[in-house]
Design a protein around this motif. Structure first.
Motif, PDB file in Angstrom:
ATOM      1  N   VAL A 151     -36.677 -18.943  46.834  1.00  0.00           N
ATOM      2  CA  VAL A 151     -37.809 -18.695  45.947  1.00  0.00           C
ATOM      3  C   VAL A 151     -37.679 -19.637  44.761  1.00  0.00           C
ATOM      4  N   ILE A 152     -38.799 -20.248  44.366  1.00  0.00           N
ATOM      5  CA  ILE A 152     -38.825 -21.070  43.163  1.00  0.00           C
ATOM      6  C   ILE A 152     -40.043 -20.679  42.345  1.00  0.00           C
ATOM      7  N   ALA A 153     -39.829 -20.470  41.054  1.00  0.00           N
ATOM      8  CA  ALA A 153     -40.909 -20.165  40.118  1.00  0.00           C
ATOM      9  C   ALA A 153     -41.067 -21.332  39.161  1.00  0.00           C
ATOM     10  N   ILE A 154     -42.330 -21.718  38.907  1.00  0.00           N
ATOM     11  CA  ILE A 154     -42.607 -22.934  38.157  1.00  0.00           C
ATOM     12  C   ILE A 154     -43.637 -22.654  37.076  1.00  0.00           C
ATOM     13  N   PRO A 155     -43.272 -22.832  35.812  1.00  0.00           N
ATOM     14  CA  PRO A 155     -44.278 -22.689  34.752  1.00  0.00           C
ATOM     15  C   PRO A 155     -45.256 -23.851  34.824  1.00  0.00           C
ATOM     16  N   ALA A 156     -46.521 -23.565  34.635  1.00  0.00           N
ATOM     17  CA  ALA A 156     -47.551 -24.591  34.750  1.00  0.00           C
ATOM     18  C   ALA A 156     -48.690 -24.257  33.809  1.00  0.00           C
ATOM     19  N   GLN A 157     -49.795 -24.969  33.992  1.00  0.00           N
ATOM     20  CA  GLN A 157     -50.984 -24.740  33.175  1.00  0.00           C
ATOM     21  C   GLN A 157     -52.176 -24.595  34.104  1.00  0.00           C
ATOM     22  N   ASP A 158     -52.951 -23.552  33.903  1.00  0.00           N
ATOM     23  CA  ASP A 158     -54.142 -23.339  34.717  1.00  0.00           C
ATOM     24  C   ASP A 158     -55.127 -24.476  34.446  1.00  0.00           C
ATOM     25  N   PRO A 159     -55.472 -25.276  35.485  1.00  0.00           N
ATOM     26  CA  PRO A 159     -56.341 -26.434  35.257  1.00  0.00           C
ATOM     27  C   PRO A 159     -57.737 -26.071  34.788  1.00  0.00           C
ATOM     28  N   SER A 160     -58.183 -24.847  35.066  1.00  0.00           N
ATOM     29  CA  SER A 160     -59.545 -24.458  34.681  1.00  0.00           C
ATOM     30  C   SER A 160     -59.623 -23.888  33.276  1.00  0.00           C
ATOM     31  N   THR A 161     -58.553 -23.202  32.847  1.00  0.00           N
ATOM     32  CA  THR A 161     -58.580 -22.560  31.531  1.00  0.00           C
ATOM     33  C   THR A 161     -57.637 -23.193  30.522  1.00  0.00           C
ATOM     34  N   GLY A 162     -56.648 -23.945  31.010  1.00  0.00           N
ATOM     35  CA  GLY A 162     -55.659 -24.522  30.123  1.00  0.00           C
ATOM     36  C   GLY A 162     -54.588 -23.543  29.696  1.00  0.00           C
ATOM     37  N   GLU A 163     -54.664 -22.310  30.202  1.00  0.00           N
ATOM     38  CA  GLU A 163     -53.688 -21.291  29.822  1.00  0.00           C
ATOM     39  C   GLU A 163     -52.383 -21.449  30.613  1.00  0.00           C
ATOM     40  N   ALA A 164     -51.287 -21.021  29.981  1.00  0.00           N
ATOM     41  CA  ALA A 164     -49.985 -21.079  30.651  1.00  0.00           C
ATOM     42  C   ALA A 164     -49.958 -20.094  31.815  1.00  0.00           C
ATOM     43  N   THR A 165     -49.354 -20.496  32.906  1.00  0.00           N
ATOM     44  CA  THR A 165     -49.243 -19.643  34.077  1.00  0.00           C
ATOM     45  C   THR A 165     -47.921 -19.946  34.765  1.00  0.00           C
ATOM     46  N   THR A 166     -47.547 -19.145  35.741  1.00  0.00           N
ATOM     47  CA  THR A 166     -46.349 -19.387  36.535  1.00  0.00           C
ATOM     48  C   THR A 166     -46.714 -19.264  38.005  1.00  0.00           C
ATOM     49  N   SER A 167     -46.288 -20.247  38.790  1.00  0.00           N
ATOM     50  CA  SER A 167     -46.488 -20.216  40.235  1.00  0.00           C
ATOM     51  C   SER A 167     -45.176 -19.828  40.905  1.00  0.00           C
ATOM     52  N   VAL A 168     -45.268 -18.990  41.918  1.00  0.00           N
ATOM     53  CA  VAL A 168     -44.097 -18.499  42.636  1.00  0.00           C
ATOM     54  C   VAL A 168     -44.216 -18.909  44.094  1.00  0.00           C
ATOM     55  N   LEU A 169     -43.212 -19.631  44.601  1.00  0.00           N
ATOM     56  CA  LEU A 169     -43.200 -20.072  45.984  1.00  0.00           C
ATOM     57  C   LEU A 169     -42.041 -19.454  46.724  1.00  0.00           C
ATOM     58  N   ALA A 170     -42.310 -18.949  47.925  1.00  0.00           N
ATOM     59  CA  ALA A 170     -41.261 -18.561  48.861  1.00  0.00           C
ATOM     60  C   ALA A 170     -41.273 -19.607  49.967  1.00  0.00           C
ATOM     61  N   LEU A 171     -40.177 -20.341  50.123  1.00  0.00           N
ATOM     62  CA  LEU A 171     -40.153 -21.466  51.043  1.00  0.00           C
ATOM     63  C   LEU A 171     -39.077 -21.291  52.106  1.00  0.00           C
ATOM     64  N   GLU A 172     -39.277 -21.985  53.220  1.00  0.00           N
ATOM     65  CA  GLU A 172     -38.342 -21.956  54.341  1.00  0.00           C
ATOM     66  C   GLU A 172     -38.231 -23.359  54.921  1.00  0.00           C
ATOM     67  N   VAL A 173     -37.018 -23.902  54.989  1.00  0.00           N
ATOM     68  CA  VAL A 173     -36.799 -25.233  55.559  1.00  0.00           C
ATOM     69  C   VAL A 173     -36.811 -25.134  57.073  1.00  0.00           C
ATOM     70  N   THR A 174     -37.683 -25.889  57.710  1.00  0.00           N
ATOM     71  CA  THR A 174     -37.856 -25.791  59.161  1.00  0.00           C
ATOM     72  C   THR A 174     -37.210 -26.935  59.931  1.00  0.00           C
ATOM     73  N   ASP A 175     -36.927 -28.063  59.260  1.00  0.00           N
ATOM     74  CA  ASP A 175     -36.344 -29.197  59.966  1.00  0.00           C
ATOM     75  C   ASP A 175     -35.783 -30.187  58.958  1.00  0.00           C
ATOM     76  N   ALA A 176     -34.859 -31.025  59.422  1.00  0.00           N
ATOM     77  CA  ALA A 176     -34.295 -32.087  58.598  1.00  0.00           C
ATOM     78  C   ALA A 176     -34.032 -33.292  59.486  1.00  0.00           C
ATOM     79  N   ILE A 177     -34.568 -34.439  59.090  1.00  0.00           N
ATOM     80  CA  ILE A 177     -34.461 -35.650  59.897  1.00  0.00           C
ATOM     81  C   ILE A 177     -33.784 -36.742  59.078  1.00  0.00           C
ATOM     82  N   ASP A 178     -32.780 -37.390  59.671  1.00  0.00           N
ATOM     83  CA  ASP A 178     -32.152 -38.534  59.019  1.00  0.00           C
ATOM     84  C   ASP A 178     -33.148 -39.692  58.957  1.00  0.00           C
TER      85      ASP A 178
END
Length: 320
Positions: A151-178
């Motif tokens: 899980v990664i949480a990222i502080p950002a800015q709402d592009p429509s309002t300019g207000e501070a917001t936080t986005s939360v991502l749940a990610l899963e690595v599916t492959d890795a290629i050299d």
């Protein structure tokens, strides 16, 4: 470096948060490789105890390979990008320089509502260790294996309002290629009159622009090394090493200088890249001379002046 696709993440409106560097094209055309770069590892912010606690409280449930159920209390905020491993992977080790495929679902921290998901389409791709990626993402994947969930949480800015917001991502690595370090294949002798490309021992290019060079009005896409890999389609995501110059010889961007290649969709770069690289083969090195109407046009972009002809040397290392 920043593209409109922001390494494939604009479907979730999160690419700008995950990619730290670059300049954007304000026209209707797609973006180009960036005119600026930042050493993302040189000044990495440290999460507070409250940041860490907030991210560790996010619950991620469900079978591997499927979009998870993500739950957390409304009003989740962090002061700096903060990440934690949810479930270690059991596959191959992840290593810097690899092309990493990952699926993720994103939520808005304020109301805990779903914002988007790559599970509904294709996985995203990054180069692990790329300094253009937000450091917290590189750090949470360091030493992990394919299949890791985080899980990664990222502080950002709402592009429509300019207000501070936080986005939360749940990610899963599916492959890795050299990924190879440089283009490999059969050298091609270019026609006379083009900018001259010289490679150092590592494969990093330098360029010499003829003093009487006449800027072309049409795209030049000259293969310098012909690889024997797959043919690149204009809808593909590629991994490439590249350097870009103005026709006065001024360098404005280089993945070589950042120490890692970059991955991005050819649907999310300037038209000169899309048209010039589609039809090339993996392993190839290509000289692109891009008229301004296929680049940034009348809009200045970072250190690239308006109406600039752009010169790139691109090593196509992989396609996803």
């Amino acid at each position: 470096m920043k593209h409109r696709t922001a390494r494939g993440m604009t479907a979730l409106a999160l690419g700008a948060a995950l990619v730290l560097t670059g300049c954007a094209d304000d026209s209707d055309s797609t973006d180009a490789p960036s005119a600026t770069s930042t050493d993302a590892a040189s000044d990495t912010p440290t999460p507070t105890a409250e940041d860490v606690a907030a991210v560790e409280a996010v619950k991620v449930e469900g079978d591997a390979g499927s979009e998870p159920t993500v739950t957390f209390d409304k009003g989740l905020t962090v002061s700096v990008p903060t990440a934690t491993v949810v479930t270690p992977g059991t596959g191959a080790d992840l290593e810097d320089g690899q092309s990493i495929s990952m699926d993720y679902v994103s939520y808005t921290g304020a109301d805990a509502t779903k914002a988007g998901s790559t599970y509904e389409g294709d996985p995203d791709t990054i180069i692990l260790g790329d300094q253009g990626i937000i450091p917290a993402l590189n750090q949470v994947l360091e030493g992990q294996k394919v299949g890791v969930r985080a899980v990664i949480a990222i502080p950002a800015q709402d592009p429509s309002t300019g207000e501070a917001t936080t986005s939360v991502l749940a990610l899963e690595v599916t492959d890795a290629i050299d990924v190879p370090d440089r283009a490999t294949g059969e050298a091609v002798t270019p026609p006379a009159g083009l900018p001259t490309v010289t490679l150092d021992d590592t494969g990093k290019p330098s360029i010499e622009i003829p003093k009487d060079y006449e800027e072309p009005t049409e795209l030049v896409a000259q293969t310098l090394i012909k690889g024997d890999g797959a043919v690149v389609k204009e809808t593909d995501t590629i991994t490439a090493h590249y350097t870009g110059w103005l026709t006065d010889g001024t360098q404005f961007d280089s993945s070589w200088d950042r120490g890692a290649p970059a991955s991005f969709s050819l649907t999310g770069v300037i038209k000169g890249w899309t048209q010039g690289l589609a039809g090339q083969t993996v392993g190839s090195q290509v000289l692109l001379v891009i008229p301004s109407d296929l680049g940034y046009g009348e809009t200045a972009s970072g250190s690239i002046p308006a109406n600039s002809t752009l010169v790139f040397v691109v090593d196509i290392l992989a396609v996803n």
